[in-house]
Design a protein around this motif. Structure first.
Motif: not given
Length: 83
Positions: A10-19
Motif C-alpha cells: 500500500x501507500x503511505x498512510x494507506x496500509x495494506x497487508x498480504x498474509x
C-alpha cells in the motif's frame, strides 16, 4: 522455520497487508513462499477487510508453519465472521 505473517504494502498512510508464508529469517516485506490472503485495515462499508485461503492455511500449519500473533487474531476473526 516457516512462519505465516503480514507483509506490508500500500501507500503511505494507506496500509495494506498480504498474509504470506515465508522463512522466518527473511525481511518483513522480502521474499515469501506463498501469498495466502490479505488484510485491509482501512476497508470501509462493503469492502472486504480480510480474506484467507483456508485450505492453504491448513496445509502450511500441517507442515509445521507457525502463525504470528497478529495473523492468529485475524484467522480467529475471519472464522468468527464466516460462521
Amino acid at each position: 522455520m516457516v512462519v505465516i505473517r503480514l507483509a506490508r504494502g500500500g501507500a503511505k498512510k494507506r496500509p495494506f497487508f498480504n498474509i504470506v508464508a515465508t522463512d522466518s529469517r527473511n525481511r518483513r516485506d522480502g521474499r515469501f513462499i506463498e501469498r495466502i490472503g490479505f488484510y485491509n485495515p482501512v476497508a470501509s462499508g462493503a469492502e472486504e477487510s480480510v480474506r484467507i485461503a483456508q485450505d492453504r492455511l491448513a496445509y502450511w500449519q500441517g507442515v509445521g508453519a507457525q502463525l504470528s500473533p497478529t495473523v492468529a487474531r485475524l484467522v480467529a476473526q475471519a472464522g468468527k465472521a464466516a460462521a
